[in-house]
Every structure is written in structure tokens, then in C-alpha cells.
Design a protein around this motif. Structure first.
Motif, PDB file in Angstrom:
ATOM      1  N   GLY A  72      20.006  42.250  40.302  1.00 32.86           N
ATOM      2  CA  GLY A  72      21.316  42.784  39.960  1.00 32.86           C
ATOM      3  C   GLY A  72      22.027  43.494  41.085  1.00 32.86           C
ATOM      4  N   VAL A  73      21.440  43.512  42.297  1.00 33.88           N
ATOM      5  CA  VAL A  73      22.052  44.180  43.447  1.00 33.88           C
ATOM      6  C   VAL A  73      22.395  43.137  44.502  1.00 33.88           C
ATOM      7  CG1 VAL A  73      21.780  45.921  45.252  1.00 33.88           C
ATOM      8  CG2 VAL A  73      20.735  46.275  43.002  1.00 33.88           C
ATOM      9  N   SER A  84      27.018  47.718  52.221  1.00 28.12           N
ATOM     10  CA  SER A  84      27.357  48.326  50.945  1.00 28.12           C
ATOM     11  C   SER A  84      26.802  47.473  49.815  1.00 28.12           C
ATOM     12  CB  SER A  84      28.875  48.471  50.806  1.00 28.12           C
ATOM     13  OG  SER A  84      29.217  49.133  49.614  1.00 28.12           O
ATOM     14  N   PRO A  85      25.951  48.024  48.944  1.00 27.54           N
ATOM     15  CA  PRO A  85      25.444  47.237  47.819  1.00 27.54           C
ATOM     16  C   PRO A  85      26.466  47.141  46.691  1.00 27.54           C
ATOM     17  CG  PRO A  85      24.498  49.434  47.769  1.00 27.54           C
ATOM     18  CD  PRO A  85      25.324  49.359  49.022  1.00 27.54           C
ATOM     19  N   PHE A  86      26.489  46.004  46.036  1.00 23.16           N
ATOM     20  CA  PHE A  86      27.214  45.812  44.784  1.00 23.16           C
ATOM     21  C   PHE A  86      26.196  45.901  43.652  1.00 23.16           C
ATOM     22  CE2 PHE A  86      30.507  44.341  47.490  1.00 23.16           C
ATOM     23  CZ  PHE A  86      31.685  44.285  46.757  1.00 23.16           C
ATOM     24  N   ILE A  87      26.429  46.806  42.711  1.00 27.28           N
ATOM     25  CA  ILE A  87      25.558  46.951  41.551  1.00 27.28           C
ATOM     26  C   ILE A  87      26.381  46.636  40.313  1.00 27.28           C
ATOM     27  CG2 ILE A  87      24.012  48.481  40.267  1.00 27.28           C
ATOM     28  CD1 ILE A  87      23.729  50.146  42.817  1.00 27.28           C
ATOM     29  N   ARG A  88      26.000  45.573  39.635  1.00 21.88           N
ATOM     30  CA  ARG A  88      26.735  45.106  38.465  1.00 21.88           C
ATOM     31  C   ARG A  88      28.231  44.944  38.749  1.00 21.88           C
ATOM     32  NH1 ARG A  88      23.723  47.326  32.962  1.00 21.88           N
ATOM     33  NH2 ARG A  88      21.878  46.024  33.289  1.00 21.88           N
ATOM     34  N   GLY A  89      28.526  44.424  39.932  1.00 20.99           N
ATOM     35  CA  GLY A  89      29.894  44.097  40.286  1.00 20.99           C
ATOM     36  C   GLY A  89      30.689  45.209  40.925  1.00 20.99           C
ATOM     37  N   PHE A  90      30.152  46.434  40.957  1.00 24.54           N
ATOM     38  CA  PHE A  90      30.877  47.571  41.525  1.00 24.54           C
ATOM     39  C   PHE A  90      30.229  47.991  42.846  1.00 24.54           C
ATOM     40  CE2 PHE A  90      31.650  47.938  36.941  1.00 24.54           C
ATOM     41  CZ  PHE A  90      33.032  48.039  36.913  1.00 24.54           C
ATOM     42  N   ILE A 558      17.388  36.234  38.560  1.00 29.13           N
ATOM     43  CA  ILE A 558      18.706  35.630  38.644  1.00 29.13           C
ATOM     44  C   ILE A 558      19.717  36.624  38.096  1.00 29.13           C
ATOM     45  CG2 ILE A 558      18.507  34.467  36.407  1.00 29.13           C
ATOM     46  CD1 ILE A 558      20.125  32.136  37.686  1.00 29.13           C
ATOM     47  N   ALA A 559      20.886  36.688  38.697  1.00 31.26           N
ATOM     48  CA  ALA A 559      21.924  37.625  38.259  1.00 31.26           C
ATOM     49  C   ALA A 559      23.281  36.935  38.329  1.00 31.26           C
ATOM     50  CB  ALA A 559      21.921  38.881  39.121  1.00 31.26           C
ATOM     51  N   TRP A 560      24.065  37.169  37.304  1.00 31.98           N
ATOM     52  CA  TRP A 560      25.427  36.652  37.253  1.00 31.98           C
ATOM     53  C   TRP A 560      26.344  37.766  36.775  1.00 31.98           C
ATOM     54  CZ3 TRP A 560      28.295  36.391  32.638  1.00 31.98           C
ATOM     55  CH2 TRP A 560      29.556  35.781  32.748  1.00 31.98           C
ATOM     56  N   VAL A 561      27.480  37.911  37.434  1.00 30.66           N
ATOM     57  CA  VAL A 561      28.440  38.941  37.047  1.00 30.66           C
ATOM     58  C   VAL A 561      29.844  38.416  37.309  1.00 30.66           C
ATOM     59  CG1 VAL A 561      28.399  40.081  39.312  1.00 30.66           C
ATOM     60  CG2 VAL A 561      29.062  41.380  37.289  1.00 30.66           C
ATOM     61  N   GLU A 562      30.764  38.766  36.460  1.00 27.71           N
ATOM     62  CA  GLU A 562      32.164  38.419  36.675  1.00 27.71           C
ATOM     63  C   GLU A 562      33.024  39.458  35.974  1.00 27.71           C
ATOM     64  OE1 GLU A 562      34.763  36.894  34.628  1.00 27.71           O
ATOM     65  OE2 GLU A 562      33.705  37.174  32.732  1.00 27.71           O
ATOM     66  N   GLY A 563      34.230  39.657  36.522  1.00 23.23           N
ATOM     67  CA  GLY A 563      35.110  40.650  35.939  1.00 23.23           C
ATOM     68  C   GLY A 563      36.554  40.443  36.350  1.00 23.23           C
ATOM     69  N   GLU A 564      37.447  40.994  35.567  1.00 24.83           N
ATOM     70  CA  GLU A 564      38.870  40.913  35.840  1.00 24.83           C
ATOM     71  C   GLU A 564      39.519  42.253  35.541  1.00 24.83           C
ATOM     72  OE1 GLU A 564      40.317  37.781  33.357  1.00 24.83           O
ATOM     73  OE2 GLU A 564      39.631  36.180  34.703  1.00 24.83           O
ATOM     74  N   ALA A 565      40.638  42.514  36.205  1.00 19.93           N
ATOM     75  CA  ALA A 565      41.406  43.735  35.954  1.00 19.93           C
ATOM     76  C   ALA A 565      42.867  43.472  36.286  1.00 19.93           C
ATOM     77  CB  ALA A 565      40.873  44.904  36.771  1.00 19.93           C
ATOM     78  N   ASP A 566      43.733  44.274  35.692  1.00 20.15           N
ATOM     79  CA  ASP A 566      45.167  44.139  35.929  1.00 20.15           C
ATOM     80  C   ASP A 566      45.518  44.614  37.335  1.00 20.15           C
ATOM     81  OD1 ASP A 566      45.480  43.242  33.330  1.00 20.15           O
ATOM     82  OD2 ASP A 566      45.826  45.261  32.539  1.00 20.15           O
ATOM     83  N   GLN A 567      46.351  43.852  38.010  1.00 18.07           N
ATOM     84  CA  GLN A 567      46.843  44.193  39.343  1.00 18.07           C
ATOM     85  C   GLN A 567      48.369  44.173  39.317  1.00 18.07           C
ATOM     86  OE1 GLN A 567      44.614  44.892  41.854  1.00 18.07           O
ATOM     87  NE2 GLN A 567      42.894  44.477  40.469  1.00 18.07           N
ATOM     88  N   PHE A 568      48.981  45.031  40.126  1.00 21.26           N
ATOM     89  CA  PHE A 568      50.437  45.101  40.161  1.00 21.26           C
ATOM     90  C   PHE A 568      51.019  43.881  40.865  1.00 21.26           C
ATOM     91  CE2 PHE A 568      49.324  49.572  39.586  1.00 21.26           C
ATOM     92  CZ  PHE A 568      50.189  49.918  38.556  1.00 21.26           C
ATOM     93  N   ILE A 569      52.162  43.421  40.358  1.00 19.15           N
ATOM     94  CA  ILE A 569      52.858  42.270  40.935  1.00 19.15           C
ATOM     95  C   ILE A 569      53.948  42.787  41.868  1.00 19.15           C
ATOM     96  CG2 ILE A 569      54.201  40.193  40.459  1.00 19.15           C
ATOM     97  CD1 ILE A 569      52.986  40.176  37.661  1.00 19.15           C
ATOM     98  N   GLY A 570      53.734  42.611  43.162  1.00 19.51           N
ATOM     99  CA  GLY A 570      54.734  43.011  44.148  1.00 19.51           C
ATOM    100  C   GLY A 570      55.118  44.474  44.022  1.00 19.51           C
ATOM    101  N   LEU A 571      56.441  44.733  44.041  1.00 19.21           N
ATOM    102  CA  LEU A 571      56.952  46.099  43.973  1.00 19.21           C
ATOM    103  C   LEU A 571      57.258  46.529  42.551  1.00 19.21           C
ATOM    104  CD1 LEU A 571      59.443  45.931  46.993  1.00 19.21           C
ATOM    105  CD2 LEU A 571      57.093  46.791  46.988  1.00 19.21           C
ATOM    106  N   THR A 572      56.933  45.702  41.575  1.00 20.76           N
ATOM    107  CA  THR A 572      57.261  46.013  40.188  1.00 20.76           C
ATOM    108  C   THR A 572      56.159  46.829  39.539  1.00 20.76           C
ATOM    109  OG1 THR A 572      56.202  44.080  39.178  1.00 20.76           O
ATOM    110  CG2 THR A 572      58.397  43.771  40.120  1.00 20.76           C
ATOM    111  N   THR A 573      56.443  47.287  38.319  1.00 24.34           N
ATOM    112  CA  THR A 573      55.424  47.978  37.525  1.00 24.34           C
ATOM    113  C   THR A 573      54.680  46.999  36.624  1.00 24.34           C
ATOM    114  OG1 THR A 573      57.072  48.463  35.807  1.00 24.34           O
ATOM    115  CG2 THR A 573      56.725  50.132  37.527  1.00 24.34           C
TER     116      THR A 573
END
Length: 686
Positions: A72-73, A84-90, A558-573
Motif C-alpha cells: 500500500g506504499v 516521498s511515499p504515497f500512502i493510500r494515494g496521499f 498487490i495494491a490498487w488506488v484511485e481517486g478524484e476531486a473537484d478542481q477549479f476551471i481557469g479563473l472561474t469559481t
């Protein structure tokens, strides 16, 4: 995603075991998961452990690289001297590092993969524990992906005969042909058995430029030194006093990918800077008074007072010859008071911890360095955990923590107008966890575990005031008015440990709210921070080891991880959902091991493999000097290693690395890894 090697699915967490360990043996004791000594069978998680013998067998070079075969690392290396280690995607400041239970993270830790863990000397460590996902209740801010606790070596005076004088030492040498490195380590211990012990260690490391299948990568070498001193005194049968000092320094560490000496990999761009150095130095001193088996309401107690320093120096010469520099110096005072008590409602662990940072920074802009000058940062926490046995087989662990955070940024450059600015803010958080473990048989061989854990990360001074280079061609400027990130992790899993088989499986889902993400500003090539990253991270981890007979074992994970998060579009909110950055792809590790019945001789063939990392977000695509346009290719890293205990005083270890001579790099890294080569190690005990 593609996995380069699936047959290794069926292999172990304990790849390093020199002797088969049976269920009837003394159980492995972990501390990080519960803040108190506990057997692995009683921990509602899969805690990964790594000890000094395992690190010696792996011939590890740096502390982050020591974790690369841990389930998992995953590892990222911005440069050869920065991992820098990634642990569970972070990664970065979303993982919490502890040294002997003392918080290593400070308020200047920056976004994404960072360099700080490279200053920890693996030769000074006795063992390491990796607790995934659930350290927030016990340890506070930053314990999102995982909590890593590194325990330093002591003199072993409690294992000596009472009253008898002892003196012993050890010398280690490690040489690598492809890494072109030499590491020398010396340690010694003296004392009186059961009364007191003094341990001293020194490590000197010289790393020349790395040789890859493409040739020598210029300016990837650097030097590092470290030393540690530890004194333990048994005041009586119940109380022990411990005093520790450790210090480390890195010199001439280049961020090669950002310079004209970078090497293109699968289409990555080469930097334009003539020079970019990032050197570090740190120290830790602490005094701890600990009591066990006390009479009265309190069974165990400890008080730890610590003082840490951390310094980073950056120096850059651009392609046009413009010189810039900045330095950041942090001093951290820490106080940790912890108690354990037995009560009618369970076993209680409770206490209070407090950390205070002072910052002094300097830079070419005359206002400050990479973060605000004349600043301070406070973390105050109160925690309680209760372990309740419901019958003989069901164990419930409930915990909670209150945290108060205050940031005072004394002097930084306001990105609007460029004037000197100051800022102060404070936040409060209450996190809780409820976890369980069920013994599926009477011999504690099989357990089902799960639970829900909250965690959070308060904005640090890097989030609020960083004025520095961020990625290829990108500058980050200060951002105030941020709120804490919050997380909820749901997890279920199974563990098994019989006389011949050890196995674990875990699935986790982490809900993300208000993640602090970068967003573009009106100035081209400039980003700032804002809350906006709601999303998730999920993954599966599996590890097993089968001891076929006293000589042969097979292991793997074996380890598998995936994730998504909201990101800002250009200069908009407005935001859009994107993959989280630099997450390692599906990966596996495994092998087969032979050892003699007396454990004098051993050898193993192992393979570490990463699949193709092609799910890139906008930030990854812009990081053209580290990540290829189509993602990072998959690779197989095959090694053959072994060792011989010649006698009680001499141990020899050898490894043939990258047998396939592949050109590869870890996803998000800035330089390629070594070509086929040999690594040799020798340990002399006296």
C-alpha cells in the motif's frame, strides 16, 4: 491501467522474515495504531511493520526508499536526494511522520511530494510502523493517508543481565555500483544491565551521479551525514528517563529535472535553469519520562518534551543568469502527556499534546523566504480512546480528539500590489473514530475488522503564505482565508496468521471535503490556494506469505488506488471532477525465498512492478519535466539478493538490482532510476 506482472498476486507482507514465525510465537507488538503496546491480532487495521534486520537485508539507501516494498506504499522521487511515499494515494503533508511518537511534520511542509523524509537516517532506526488512514484521532492534523512512526535504536540495556557492565558496537558499509554510492555507519553502546544504557551512531553517505541505461545522469549526486545519541536510565522498577539528540544534513542536492542537466524520459521536457539546489538540515532533541505498571488509577504514563529544528536552503540560477535564493528555518517545541488506565468501560488511552513552531525566513524578495517570516503556528490537541471487549471475540475501539490550531503569519508579500502583509487565523476540529475487530476463531488466527475514522488537515503556513516555485514554469503565491480539509474513511478487511500462512486484505473508501487545491490567478504562470476539492479516494490492498517448509517461502502483495476531486476551471469559481494528482498505478511486489535451517544463509528473487500511470489531471499534464505526455510507462524491477552470517561478528549481504536493465522512473519523479548493478553490504559486530 495495466499491471506489468499479475502472477505475483499470490505472495507477503513479511517478505523479510529470516525465520518462519508461528502463531504460537510471541505476537508482534505495535504502538502506532493504539498509542499503547498491543499485539497485531488486537489492532483493527493492517499495520505494516519494518525492522532494522529487514532494512539491512534490503540494503536500503534512504528512509523513503526503505518503504517501497511495503504493501500500500508507493514511492515518488523528485530528485535522487528527495523522496516521498504515497500512502493510500496521499503524499506530502497529508501523511503524518512521527519519530519515537513525536510529530515530525511542521507548518512549512509544502503541497505534493516533498523532500523532508529524506533527512531521516534509516541506520538510526530500530523499526518502523505504518498505520493507514486512521491516525487522525490519536495524532491530529495531517494523518490522512497514513501515520508512520519510526522508532530509534537504543542500547538494549533492558536485555542485559542486571547490574552487569556491557559494551558492544557495530559497523556497517554499503556500496552500490549503479547508484555509485558509499555509506558508512558506526554505532556503539555501553551501560549497566537493567540500570542505564548509552547508544551513539554516526552515518556518512556519499552519492555520485546515478548511472542509468541511458548513461550517467549529471548532478544527481550529493552528500549526507547524520548522528544520533540516546541515553536511557531506569530510575526504579517502574520509571524510565530517556534523553535523545539526532541531527542530519544534506549538501548539494540538485533538482536536476528543472535544470539544463535533466534527462528526457518518454518525451519529458528538460529544464532551463543552470542550477537549482535544495539543501536541508534538521535536529531533534527530546526528554521523556515514562512509567509502567503504576499503582492507582493510572496504569501507565509518559511525559515528552521535544525541541526540533529544520532548515531548508534553495539556490537557483536561471538560464538567463538571474540568481535567486531563500531559506526557511523552523524551531518546534513539543509537549506530549499521555496516560493509560483500566476502567469498568474498557482500556483508556488519553492525554494532551501541543506543538509550537517559530519561523524565520529570508529570500531575494527582501520580505521573506518561501513562506512568511517572523511567523508562528500552534497545534493543541486533547484525545481519548477506549478499547472495549464485548465478550471474548468482539472488540470495539472508540476514539475522539479536539484540536485547536492558530497561525500567525508575520511578514509576507501580498500578491495584490506586492506590499508587506500579515495574517492570523485559527480553527477548531473534533474528529472521532469507531472501529471493531472480530476474532473468527478461538486461537486468534483469523480476524475480521472495519470501522469509520475521521481525519482533518488544518491549513499550514505553506498553504497560507507560500511564495515560491511550484512546478514546471509555475509560481505559487500566498492565499489567506482557507478552511481545514476534512476526511471520513470507511474500511473493512480480513487478517489471517497460521503456522504456515500470513495474509491480509483491506478495502477503503475515503470521502474528501474542502481539500485545499491550487487554482490559477489573473497572472499567467501563477497559482494560489483555495478550498474546493470535494471528492474521494478508494483502494484495495492484499498481501500474503506462505511458508512452504522450513527452507522455502513465497510472498507477495498487490495494491490498487484511485481517486478524484473537484478542481477549479481557469479563473472561474466553477469546478470539474478530475483524477487526483500523481497517484501511483496498480502495483505489485513478490518473490520466492530460500534460507538454511540455521538461518545462516538466505537468498531471494523479488520483483517490484508498477502499471502504466496514464490517468493525469490538468496539473500532471502541466508538469512536463517529470511526467511524460502520455503518462509514466509500466516497468518490472527484478532483483536477486542474499546474505551469509559468516559468524557471530560478520554478516555479508549482496544484491543484483534491475536484472532486466530497464529504463524506468517512479510516477511523478524527476530522474530515472539506476541501471543494472550490484549492491554489497557488510556488518561487523563487536
Amino acid at each position: 491501467m495495466r499491471l506489468a506482472i499479475l502472477p505475483l498476486l499470490f505472495l507477503s507482507t513479511f517478505t523479510w522474515a529470516a525465520e518462519p514465525k508461528k502463531a504460537a510465537d510471541i505476537p508482534e507488538v505495535v504502538i502506532t495504531a493504539t498509542r499503547s503496546e498491543n499485539s497485531t491480532a488486537r489492532v483493527p487495521a493492517v499495520v505494516k511493520t519494518l525492522d532494522k534486520k529487514q532494512m539491512a537485508e534490503r540494503l536500503v539507501r534512504t528512509f523513503p526508499e526503505a518503504l517501497r516494498e511495503t504493501p500500500g506504499v508507493m514511492i515518488q522521487k523528485t530528485s535522487n536526494g528527495q523522496g516521498s511515499p504515497f500512502i493510500r494515494g496521499f503524499t506530502g503533508f497529508r501523511n503524518l511522520m512521527l519519530i519515537d511518537g513525536i510529530r515530525f511534520n511542521n507548518s512549512t511542509f509544502r503541497e505534493g511530494p516533498n523532500q523532508y523524509w529524506n533527512t531521516i537516517d534509516p541506520f538510526a532506526l530500530d523499526r518502523v510502523e505504518v498505520l493507514p488512514s486512521q491516525g487522525g484521532t490519536l495524532y491530529g492534523s495531517d494523518a490522512v493517508g497514513g501515520t508512520v512512526n519510526a522508532f530509534t535504536k537504543d542500547s538494549g540495556f533492558l536485555r542485559e543481565a542486571e547490574g552487569g557492565f556491557f559494551a558492544h558496537g557495530q559497523a556497517d558499509y554499503r556500496w552500490s555500483s549503479a547508484e555509485r554510492s558509499n555509506i558508512e555507519h558506526m554505532e556503539a553502546s555501553i551501560g549497566q544491565g537493567q540500570r542505564w544504557g548509552l547508544h551513539v551512531g554516526v552515518t556518512l553517505s556519499q552519492f555520485a551521479d546515478v548511472r542509468t541505461p541511458q548513461g550517467i545522469q549529471r548532478h544527481t549526486g550529493y552528500d549526507q551525514w547524520a548522528f544520533d545519541v540516546r541515553l536511557d536510565v531506569a530510575l526504579d522498577d517502574n520509571w524510565q528517563l530517556t534523553a535523545v539528540h539526532q541531527q542530519a544534513r544534506q549538501n548539494d542536492v540538485w533538482r536536476t529535472h528543472d535544470t539544463i542537466y535533466g534527462v528526457s524520459f518518454e518525451g519529458t521536457t528538460i529544464g532551463t535553469n543552470r542550477l537549482r539546489l535544495f539543501d536541508q538540515e534538521r535536529s531533534l532533541s527530546y526528554l521523556r519520562l515514562a512509567g509502567k505498571d503504576l499503582d492507582g488509577i493510572i496504569d501507565d504514563a509518559s511525559l515528552t518534551i521535544s525541541l526540533q529544528t529544520a532548515g531548508e536552503d534553495q539556490y537557483r540560477i536561471t538560464g538567463a543568469g538571474v540568481r535567486s535564493w531563500n531559506d526557511v528555518d523552523v524551531t518546534t517545541l513539543g509537549v506530549d502527556l499521555q496516560f493509560e488506565s483500566s476502567s469498568p468501560v474498557g482500556r483508556l488511552v488519553y492525554g494532551i499534546d501541543y506543538y509550537h513552531d517559530w519561523l524565520e525566513t529570508d529570500g531575494a524578495n527582501n520580505f521573506a523566504g518561501a513562506v512568511a517570516d517572523d511567523s508562528s503556528y500552534d497545534l493543541l490537541g486533547i484525545f481519548l480512546q477506549d478499547t472495549i471487549d464485548v465478550g471474548d471475540r468482539f472488540h470495539l475501539i472508540l476514539g475522539g480528539r479536539y484540536t485547536h490550531v492558530r497561525a500567525d503569519a508575520g511578514k509576507f508579500r501580498n500578491p495584490v500590489g506586492g506590499a508587506v502583509a500579515a495574517y492570523a487565523d485559527e480553527w477548531q476540529n473534533v474528529s472521532a473514530s469507531a472501529r471493531f475487530i472480530v476474532d473468527l476463531d478461538e486461537r486468534d488466527r483469523f480476524q475480521f475488522f472495519g470501522g469509520v475514522s475521521q481525519s482533518f488537515r488544518a491549513p499550514n503556513l505553506s498553504d497560507l503564505t507560500r511564495d515560491d516555485f511550484s512546478a514546471t514554469g509555475i509560481t505559487e503565491v500566498p492565499a489567506t482565508g482557507l478552511n481545514p480539509e476534512t476526511y471520513i474513511t470507511y474500511e473493512v478487511g480480513l487478517k489471517a496468521q497460521t503456522e504456515s500462512l500470513t495474509a491480509s486484505f483491506a478495502y477503503f473508501f475515503t470521502q474528501i471535503e474542502d481539500m485545499i487545491v491550487r487554482r490559477t490567478t489573473t497572472v499567467p504562470g501563477q497559482v494560489s490556494k483555495a478550498n474546493g476539492g470535494d471528492g474521494y479516494m478508494q483502494g484495495v490492498e492484499f498481501a500474503t506469505r506462505w511458508q512452504i517448509d522450513p527452507n522455502w517461502s513465497v510472498f507477495g502483495q498487490i495494491a490498487w488506488v484511485e481517486g478524484e476531486a473537484d478542481q477549479f476551471i481557469g479563473l472561474t469559481t466553477q469546478t470539474r471532477r478530475e483524477p487526483l494528482g500523481k497517484i501511483a498505478p496498480l502495483n505489485a511486489f513478490g518473490g520466492v525465498r530460500w534460507q538454511s535451517r540455521d538461518s545462516r544463509f538466505w537468498t531471494e528473487l523479488v520483483c517490484l512492478t508498477y502499471g502504466e500511470a496514464a490517468r493525469l489531471n490538468t496539473s500532471d499534464q502541466a508538469d512536463t519535466s517529470r511526467i511524460p505526455p502520455n503518462g509514466t510507462p509500466s516497468f518490472w524491477l527484478v532483483s536477486l539478493r542474499g546474505g551469509c552470517k559468516v559468524n557471530d561478528h560478520l554478516i555479508l549481504t549482496a544484491s543484483l538490482d534491475n536484472l532486466l536493465n530497464q529504463t524506468y522512473r517512479y510516477h511523478g519523479s524527476g530522474s530515472n532510476e539506476p541501471a543494472f548493478g550490484a549492491t554489497l553490504g557488510a556488518t561487523v559486530k563487536f
